[in-house]
Design a protein around this motif. Structure first.
Motif, PDB file in Angstrom:
ATOM      1  N   LEU A 259       0.814  -1.216   0.000  1.00 53.32           N
ATOM      2  CA  LEU A 259       0.000   0.000   0.000  1.00 53.32           C
ATOM      3  C   LEU A 259       0.843   1.259   0.000  1.00 53.32           C
ATOM      4  O   LEU A 259       0.498   2.254  -0.623  1.00 53.32           O
ATOM      5  CB  LEU A 259      -0.910   0.025   1.238  1.00 53.32           C
ATOM      6  N   GLY A 260       1.944   1.243   0.743  1.00 54.14           N
ATOM      7  CA  GLY A 260       2.767   2.441   0.852  1.00 54.14           C
ATOM      8  C   GLY A 260       2.339   3.339   1.992  1.00 54.14           C
ATOM      9  O   GLY A 260       2.327   4.569   1.860  1.00 54.14           O
ATOM     10  N   SER A 285       2.725   6.444  -3.865  1.00 50.87           N
ATOM     11  CA  SER A 285       2.378   5.059  -3.545  1.00 50.87           C
ATOM     12  C   SER A 285       0.943   4.751  -3.953  1.00 50.87           C
ATOM     13  O   SER A 285       0.155   5.662  -4.256  1.00 50.87           O
ATOM     14  CB  SER A 285       2.548   4.817  -2.050  1.00 50.87           C
ATOM     15  N   PRO A 286       0.560   3.456  -3.981  1.00 53.36           N
ATOM     16  CA  PRO A 286      -0.834   3.114  -4.263  1.00 53.36           C
ATOM     17  C   PRO A 286      -1.803   3.805  -3.313  1.00 53.36           C
ATOM     18  O   PRO A 286      -2.891   4.235  -3.730  1.00 53.36           O
ATOM     19  CB  PRO A 286      -0.859   1.592  -4.083  1.00 53.36           C
ATOM     20  N   ALA A 287      -1.432   3.926  -2.028  1.00 51.49           N
ATOM     21  CA  ALA A 287      -2.307   4.588  -1.061  1.00 51.49           C
ATOM     22  C   ALA A 287      -2.481   6.066  -1.407  1.00 51.49           C
ATOM     23  O   ALA A 287      -3.587   6.614  -1.302  1.00 51.49           O
ATOM     24  CB  ALA A 287      -1.730   4.434   0.343  1.00 51.49           C
ATOM     25  N   ALA A 288      -1.393   6.712  -1.813  1.00 52.44           N
ATOM     26  CA  ALA A 288      -1.470   8.131  -2.168  1.00 52.44           C
ATOM     27  C   ALA A 288      -2.358   8.326  -3.392  1.00 52.44           C
ATOM     28  O   ALA A 288      -3.179   9.266  -3.437  1.00 52.44           O
ATOM     29  CB  ALA A 288      -0.069   8.680  -2.424  1.00 52.44           C
ATOM     30  N   GLN A 294      -3.185  10.560   6.215  1.00 50.29           N
ATOM     31  CA  GLN A 294      -2.765  10.370   7.593  1.00 50.29           C
ATOM     32  C   GLN A 294      -3.965  10.594   8.511  1.00 50.29           C
ATOM     33  O   GLN A 294      -4.710  11.560   8.346  1.00 50.29           O
ATOM     34  CB  GLN A 294      -1.648  11.338   7.953  1.00 50.29           C
ATOM     35  N   GLY A 295      -4.150   9.698   9.483  1.00 50.37           N
ATOM     36  CA  GLY A 295      -5.283   9.795  10.400  1.00 50.37           C
ATOM     37  C   GLY A 295      -6.449   8.919  10.032  1.00 50.37           C
ATOM     38  O   GLY A 295      -7.360   8.707  10.855  1.00 50.37           O
ATOM     39  N   ASP A 296      -6.462   8.368   8.792  1.00 46.68           N
ATOM     40  CA  ASP A 296      -7.519   7.428   8.421  1.00 46.68           C
ATOM     41  C   ASP A 296      -7.393   6.165   9.275  1.00 46.68           C
ATOM     42  O   ASP A 296      -6.291   5.681   9.543  1.00 46.68           O
ATOM     43  CB  ASP A 296      -7.413   7.043   6.947  1.00 46.68           C
ATOM     44  N   LEU A 297      -8.536   5.633   9.674  1.00 41.59           N
ATOM     45  CA  LEU A 297      -8.560   4.401  10.468  1.00 41.59           C
ATOM     46  C   LEU A 297      -9.136   3.288   9.614  1.00 41.59           C
ATOM     47  O   LEU A 297     -10.333   3.288   9.303  1.00 41.59           O
ATOM     48  CB  LEU A 297      -9.407   4.588  11.736  1.00 41.59           C
ATOM     49  N   VAL A 298      -8.283   2.338   9.210  1.00 40.34           N
ATOM     50  CA  VAL A 298      -8.721   1.212   8.371  1.00 40.34           C
ATOM     51  C   VAL A 298      -9.295   0.137   9.276  1.00 40.34           C
ATOM     52  O   VAL A 298      -8.629  -0.349  10.193  1.00 40.34           O
ATOM     53  CB  VAL A 298      -7.557   0.653   7.537  1.00 40.34           C
ATOM     54  N   THR A 299     -10.555  -0.252   9.008  1.00 44.22           N
ATOM     55  CA  THR A 299     -11.229  -1.238   9.854  1.00 44.22           C
ATOM     56  C   THR A 299     -11.572  -2.533   9.127  1.00 44.22           C
ATOM     57  O   THR A 299     -11.940  -3.510   9.770  1.00 44.22           O
ATOM     58  CB  THR A 299     -12.527  -0.636  10.428  1.00 44.22           C
ATOM     59  N   ALA A 300     -11.447  -2.554   7.787  1.00 47.29           N
ATOM     60  CA  ALA A 300     -11.749  -3.783   7.047  1.00 47.29           C
ATOM     61  C   ALA A 300     -11.029  -3.782   5.713  1.00 47.29           C
ATOM     62  O   ALA A 300     -10.762  -2.721   5.130  1.00 47.29           O
ATOM     63  CB  ALA A 300     -13.252  -3.948   6.842  1.00 47.29           C
ATOM     64  N   SER A 335     -17.736   6.669   8.244  1.00 46.69           N
ATOM     65  CA  SER A 335     -17.223   5.468   7.595  1.00 46.69           C
ATOM     66  C   SER A 335     -17.389   5.579   6.081  1.00 46.69           C
ATOM     67  O   SER A 335     -18.405   6.100   5.589  1.00 46.69           O
ATOM     68  CB  SER A 335     -17.968   4.229   8.109  1.00 46.69           C
ATOM     69  N   GLN A 336     -16.375   5.109   5.346  1.00 43.60           N
ATOM     70  CA  GLN A 336     -16.451   5.117   3.887  1.00 43.60           C
ATOM     71  C   GLN A 336     -15.591   3.990   3.332  1.00 43.60           C
ATOM     72  O   GLN A 336     -14.793   3.391   4.057  1.00 43.60           O
ATOM     73  CB  GLN A 336     -15.990   6.455   3.319  1.00 43.60           C
ATOM     74  N   GLU A 337     -15.771   3.701   2.048  1.00 40.90           N
ATOM     75  CA  GLU A 337     -14.985   2.678   1.384  1.00 40.90           C
ATOM     76  C   GLU A 337     -14.161   3.301   0.269  1.00 40.90           C
ATOM     77  O   GLU A 337     -14.631   4.192  -0.451  1.00 40.90           O
ATOM     78  CB  GLU A 337     -15.880   1.574   0.824  1.00 40.90           C
ATOM     79  N   VAL A 338     -12.938   2.820   0.143  1.00 43.02           N
ATOM     80  CA  VAL A 338     -12.006   3.339  -0.860  1.00 43.02           C
ATOM     81  C   VAL A 338     -11.414   2.164  -1.625  1.00 43.02           C
ATOM     82  O   VAL A 338     -10.977   1.175  -1.022  1.00 43.02           O
ATOM     83  CB  VAL A 338     -10.878   4.158  -0.200  1.00 43.02           C
ATOM     84  N   ALA A 339     -11.414   2.265  -2.957  1.00 45.37           N
ATOM     85  CA  ALA A 339     -10.805   1.234  -3.799  1.00 45.37           C
ATOM     86  C   ALA A 339      -9.332   1.586  -4.012  1.00 45.37           C
ATOM     87  O   ALA A 339      -8.997   2.719  -4.352  1.00 45.37           O
ATOM     88  CB  ALA A 339     -11.529   1.126  -5.134  1.00 45.37           C
ATOM     89  N   VAL A 340      -8.468   0.596  -3.809  1.00 41.84           N
ATOM     90  CA  VAL A 340      -7.031   0.800  -3.962  1.00 41.84           C
ATOM     91  C   VAL A 340      -6.457  -0.315  -4.820  1.00 41.84           C
ATOM     92  O   VAL A 340      -6.720  -1.500  -4.568  1.00 41.84           O
ATOM     93  CB  VAL A 340      -6.303   0.805  -2.592  1.00 41.84           C
ATOM     94  N   GLN A 341      -5.665   0.057  -5.829  1.00 43.71           N
ATOM     95  CA  GLN A 341      -4.957  -0.957  -6.618  1.00 43.71           C
ATOM     96  C   GLN A 341      -3.618  -1.238  -5.945  1.00 43.71           C
ATOM     97  O   GLN A 341      -2.767  -0.369  -5.820  1.00 43.71           O
ATOM     98  CB  GLN A 341      -4.732  -0.489  -8.057  1.00 43.71           C
ATOM     99  N   ILE A 342      -3.452  -2.488  -5.522  1.00 44.04           N
ATOM    100  CA  ILE A 342      -2.269  -2.884  -4.768  1.00 44.04           C
ATOM    101  C   ILE A 342      -1.022  -2.813  -5.650  1.00 44.04           C
ATOM    102  O   ILE A 342      -1.044  -3.218  -6.819  1.00 44.04           O
ATOM    103  CB  ILE A 342      -2.448  -4.315  -4.226  1.00 44.04           C
ATOM    104  N   GLY A 343       0.066  -2.293  -5.087  1.00 43.96           N
ATOM    105  CA  GLY A 343       1.336  -2.262  -5.803  1.00 43.96           C
ATOM    106  C   GLY A 343       2.224  -3.426  -5.399  1.00 43.96           C
ATOM    107  O   GLY A 343       1.831  -4.304  -4.622  1.00 43.96           O
ATOM    108  N   ARG A 344       3.457  -3.441  -5.908  1.00 42.64           N
ATOM    109  CA  ARG A 344       4.438  -4.475  -5.582  1.00 42.64           C
ATOM    110  C   ARG A 344       5.366  -3.967  -4.486  1.00 42.64           C
ATOM    111  O   ARG A 344       5.895  -2.865  -4.590  1.00 42.64           O
ATOM    112  CB  ARG A 344       5.232  -4.873  -6.824  1.00 42.64           C
ATOM    113  N   ARG A 345       5.526  -4.752  -3.445  1.00 42.18           N
ATOM    114  CA  ARG A 345       6.396  -4.348  -2.340  1.00 42.18           C
ATOM    115  C   ARG A 345       7.808  -4.082  -2.867  1.00 42.18           C
ATOM    116  O   ARG A 345       8.431  -4.959  -3.480  1.00 42.18           O
ATOM    117  CB  ARG A 345       6.414  -5.458  -1.286  1.00 42.18           C
TER     118      ARG A 345
END
Length: 349
Positions: A259-260, A285-288, A294-300, A335-345
Motif C-alpha cells: 500500500l505504501g 504510492s498506491p495509497a497516495a 494520515q489519520g484514516d482508520l482502516v477497519t476492514a 465510515s467510507q470505502e475506498v478502492a485501492v490498486q495494490i502495488g508491488r512491495r
C-alpha cells in the motif's frame, strides 16, 4: 521396644506382608500403565525421518543474524562452517530450510538419512519469512513429506521436531504446542508456533510434525539464555510457509502486495476502537493515488475486519500486485470505502 519390633518374625506379620505385597506391586505398576496413554512416536519417526535432511554450509558472514545461534552463524566476516536442517518437499529433490541457515553460502551440502551427500543449489530465499528452498539432484525419487494445515492445530496438541542438533545428524524430540501467534520481533510476518519440544542449534530449518505426519511448522528460533534448548522454541506455521514455498518453486522469488503506508494499532493510539491507524502515506504510492490520508482508520479489507496494523500489513502482503481491493475506513468520524490498486512491495523487486 524398637529391638523387639525389628526382630518380629511372627506368622501374623508374615501374612500381613504377603497381603501388602501385591498391593505395593500394583501401585508401582500404575505409572507405567499411565505412560501407556502417552503417544508413541516410533511409527511416526520411522515414517517421516527419511524425508528429513542435514545441511552443511560454507559461507562468508558479513553481518550477524539474530535468528541463528553462534553454532549456526559462525564468526562475522570469516569463512565459516555451519549446520542446519531441512526436509524434502518434492521427491525430485526440493528441500525446505531456513534462510538464515544458507545465509551467504558459497557451498551447501545436503545429507539424507541414509548418509548420501548431495551438492545443493539455492533456489530462492524469502527473508521476511526466513524460508529458503534448495535443489538437489538425486538418482531416483526421494522420500518426501507434505505440509499440513497449521490453523487446525490447537494449543496442547502433541508435536515432534526433527533435525540435526549440534551437527549430530537425524534426531527427534517431542512436546506440545505451547502457544500460537507469537510475535518475537523478527519482522512484519511474525506469527510463530511456540513449542516445548526441545530445539537446539542445528535444528533450524527442520520440520515440526503433527501426529498425522504432516509438517505444520518450520523450526526457526529458540529463546534461551544459554543458546541451547530452554523449552521455548518457535516455528514458522505451515499456512504462512505454503504460499512462500509455492512462489519460490515457481519463480525463485516472492512478490507481495504493498500500500505504501506506515500504520499503528488504533487502540494503542488512544482511539478507543480497533483497527489500523494510518500514520503516514508515501508519495506516489498506491495509497497516495487512492487518496488515503494520515489519520484514516482502516477497519476492514475486502469486507474482513482489520483489528491491528499487523493484520492489515499481512492481508495486503498476501494479495497479488495489481489487484484492486476495497478498504473500509473511518475519516472524520464517518465510515467510507475506498478502492485501492495494490502495488508491488519494493524490497521484493
Amino acid at each position: 521396644m524398637n529391638a523387639e519390633a525389628r526382630n518380629d518374625s511372627s506368622p501374623a506379620l508374615t501374612r500381613r506382608l504377603a497381603l501388602l505385597l501385591p498391593a505395593a506391586l500394583a501401585a508401582c505398576a500404575r505409572p507405567a500403565a499411565a505412560q501407556r496413554g502417552l503417544p508413541d512416536f516410533a511409527d511416526l519417526a520411522e515414517r517421516v525421518l527419511p524425508a528429513v535432511v542435514s545441511i552443511q554450509v560454507t559461507s562468508r558472514e558479513t553481518a550477524p543474524d539474530s535468528r541463528g545461534t553462534p553454532f549456526e552463524r559462525g564468526r562475522r566476516g570469516q569463512l565459516v562452517q555451519g549446520a542446519g536442517s531441512g526436509f524434502i518437499i518434492e521427491p525430485s529433490g526440493v528441500v525446505v530450510t531456513n534462510g538464515h541457515v544458507v545465509g551467504n553460502a558459497t557451498r551447501v551440502t545436503v545429507t539424507t538419512q541414509d548418509g548420501t551427500d548431495y551438492p545443493a543449489r539455492v533456489m530462492g530465499v524469502d527473508e521476511l519469512t526466513d524460508i529458503a528452498l534448495l535443489r538437489i539432484t538425486p538418482r531416483g525419487p526421494l522420500s518426501a513429506v507434505s505440509l499440513g494445515v497449521s490453523a487446525n492445530m490447537r494449543v496442547g496438541q502433541w508435536v515432534m521436531a526433527a533435525g540435526n542438533p549440534f551437527g549430530l545428524g537425524g534426531s527427534i524430540t517431542s512436546g506440545i504446542i505451547s502457544a500460537r501467534g507469537r510475535d518475537i520481533g523478527q519482522g512484519p510476518f511474525d506469527d510463530f508456533i511456540q513449542t516445548d519440544a526441545p530445539i537446539n542449534p542445528g535444528n533450524s530449518g527442520g520440520p515440526l510434525f503433527s501426529m498425522a505426519g504432516e509438517v505444520i511448522g518450520i523450526n526457526t528460533a529458540i529463546y534461551s539464555p544459554s543458546g541451547a534448548s530452554a523449552g521455548i522454541g518457535f516455528a514458522v506455521p505451515s499456512d504462512l510457509a505454503r504460499p512462500v514455498i509455492e512462489a519460490l518453486i515457481r519463480g525463485g522469488r516472492v512478490e507481495r502486495g504493498w500500500l505504501g503506508v506506515s500504520v499503528a494499532d488504533a487502540d494503542e493510539q488512544g482511539r478507543g476502537r480497533r483497527g489500523a491507524l494510518i500514520m503516514g502515506v508515501e508519495r506516489g504510492s498506491p495509497a497516495a493515488r487512492a487518496g488515503l490520508r494520515q489519520g484514516d482508520l482502516v477497519t476492514a479489507l475486502n469486507g474482513e475486519a482489520v483489528a491491528t496494523s499487523r493484520a492489515l500489513v499481512r492481508g495486503v502482503a498476501g494479495l497479488p500486485p495489481g489487484e484492486t481491493v476495497r478498504l473500509t475506513l473511518t475519516r472524520g468520524g464517518r465510515s467510507q470505502e475506498v478502492a485501492v490498486q495494490i502495488g508491488r512491495r519494493p524490497n521484493d523487486s
